[in-house]
Design a protein around this motif. Sequence first.
Motif, PDB file in Angstrom:
ATOM      1  N   UNK A   1      19.135  44.141  28.459  1.00  0.00           N
ATOM      2  CA  UNK A   1      19.419  44.182  29.834  1.00  0.00           C
ATOM      3  C   UNK A   1      20.067  42.932  30.554  1.00  0.00           C
ATOM      4  N   UNK A   2      20.261  41.648  29.800  1.00  0.00           N
ATOM      5  CA  UNK A   2      20.571  40.667  30.444  1.00  0.00           C
ATOM      6  C   UNK A   2      21.865  40.197  29.901  1.00  0.00           C
ATOM      7  N   UNK A   3      22.880  39.874  30.501  1.00  0.00           N
ATOM      8  CA  UNK A   3      24.244  39.317  30.277  1.00  0.00           C
ATOM      9  C   UNK A   3      24.314  38.029  29.693  1.00  0.00           C
ATOM     10  N   UNK A   4      24.430  37.883  28.410  1.00  0.00           N
ATOM     11  CA  UNK A   4      24.319  36.573  27.549  1.00  0.00           C
ATOM     12  C   UNK A   4      25.313  35.932  27.340  1.00  0.00           C
ATOM     13  N   UNK A   5      26.465  36.676  27.242  1.00  0.00           N
ATOM     14  CA  UNK A   5      27.909  35.977  26.716  1.00  0.00           C
ATOM     15  C   UNK A   5      28.771  36.827  27.654  1.00  0.00           C
ATOM     16  N   UNK A   6      29.840  36.000  28.020  1.00  0.00           N
ATOM     17  CA  UNK A   6      31.105  36.507  28.917  1.00  0.00           C
ATOM     18  C   UNK A   6      32.560  36.112  28.450  1.00  0.00           C
ATOM     19  N   UNK A   7      33.348  36.842  28.851  1.00  0.00           N
ATOM     20  CA  UNK A   7      34.649  36.389  28.441  1.00  0.00           C
ATOM     21  C   UNK A   7      35.779  37.317  29.365  1.00  0.00           C
ATOM     22  N   UNK A   8      37.099  36.647  29.557  1.00  0.00           N
ATOM     23  CA  UNK A   8      37.933  37.605  30.301  1.00  0.00           C
ATOM     24  C   UNK A   8      39.295  37.024  29.563  1.00  0.00           C
ATOM     25  N   UNK A   9      40.216  37.932  30.043  1.00  0.00           N
ATOM     26  CA  UNK A   9      41.680  37.485  29.730  1.00  0.00           C
ATOM     27  C   UNK A   9      42.510  38.268  30.513  1.00  0.00           C
ATOM     28  N   UNK A  10      43.736  37.831  30.675  1.00  0.00           N
ATOM     29  CA  UNK A  10      44.626  38.540  31.717  1.00  0.00           C
ATOM     30  C   UNK A  10      45.494  37.336  32.282  1.00  0.00           C
ATOM     31  N   UNK A  11      46.086  37.925  33.341  1.00  0.00           N
ATOM     32  CA  UNK A  11      46.894  36.675  34.127  1.00  0.00           C
ATOM     33  C   UNK A  11      46.815  37.161  35.554  1.00  0.00           C
ATOM     34  N   UNK A  12      47.128  36.271  36.191  1.00  0.00           N
ATOM     35  CA  UNK A  12      47.100  36.124  37.853  1.00  0.00           C
ATOM     36  C   UNK A  12      47.562  35.009  38.504  1.00  0.00           C
ATOM     37  N   UNK A  13      47.103  34.928  39.819  1.00  0.00           N
ATOM     38  CA  UNK A  13      47.411  33.945  40.710  1.00  0.00           C
ATOM     39  C   UNK A  13      46.322  33.210  40.568  1.00  0.00           C
ATOM     40  N   UNK A  14      46.783  31.781  40.887  1.00  0.00           N
ATOM     41  CA  UNK A  14      45.245  30.925  40.861  1.00  0.00           C
ATOM     42  C   UNK A  14      43.870  31.446  41.724  1.00  0.00           C
ATOM     43  N   UNK A  15      44.397  32.056  42.692  1.00  0.00           N
ATOM     44  CA  UNK A  15      42.981  32.403  43.304  1.00  0.00           C
ATOM     45  C   UNK A  15      42.262  33.777  42.465  1.00  0.00           C
ATOM     46  N   UNK A  16      43.209  34.555  41.795  1.00  0.00           N
ATOM     47  CA  UNK A  16      42.472  35.480  41.040  1.00  0.00           C
ATOM     48  C   UNK A  16      41.703  34.872  39.774  1.00  0.00           C
TER      49      UNK A  16
END
Length: 129
Positions: A56-71
């Motif tokens: 039930x606990x988030x232990x590892x995270x990751x993202x990819x993609x592209x966007x503006x600096x704020x995103x």
Amino acid sequence: MNEEIMKRYRHPVHRGDVEEFSRSCRQRQAGEVWISEGDNLFCGDSLRIAYCLRDGRIEEVCYDGYGCSLCIASAECVLDLIKGREQEDAFRVTTEMILAALGDVKVGKSRMKCVELALTVLREGRQES
């Protein structure tokens, strides 16, 4: 742009290959893998977020993609805010929490979708089989 946004944009901590992250989590039996993706058509931002959920606990995270600096800076903040939390609690992260993490930046209405994309994507996640 403020210093915190540019720091997070130029030196991301959680950015990686979501497919490789997912494969690695499954191979290591690190927990359930959840993946979601979404776009902000107004600005052209696109994100995929993945996390490993164990007991039930988030232990590892990751993202990819592209966007503006704020995103991208907001995606970094969201992943900072959810890592280590219970999944249900992670879904309670708010736009205000992100803005505070970015240094209480003031964002106009037209750029709010850039800030909120990572939250929207996170909340639409599905467990990978």
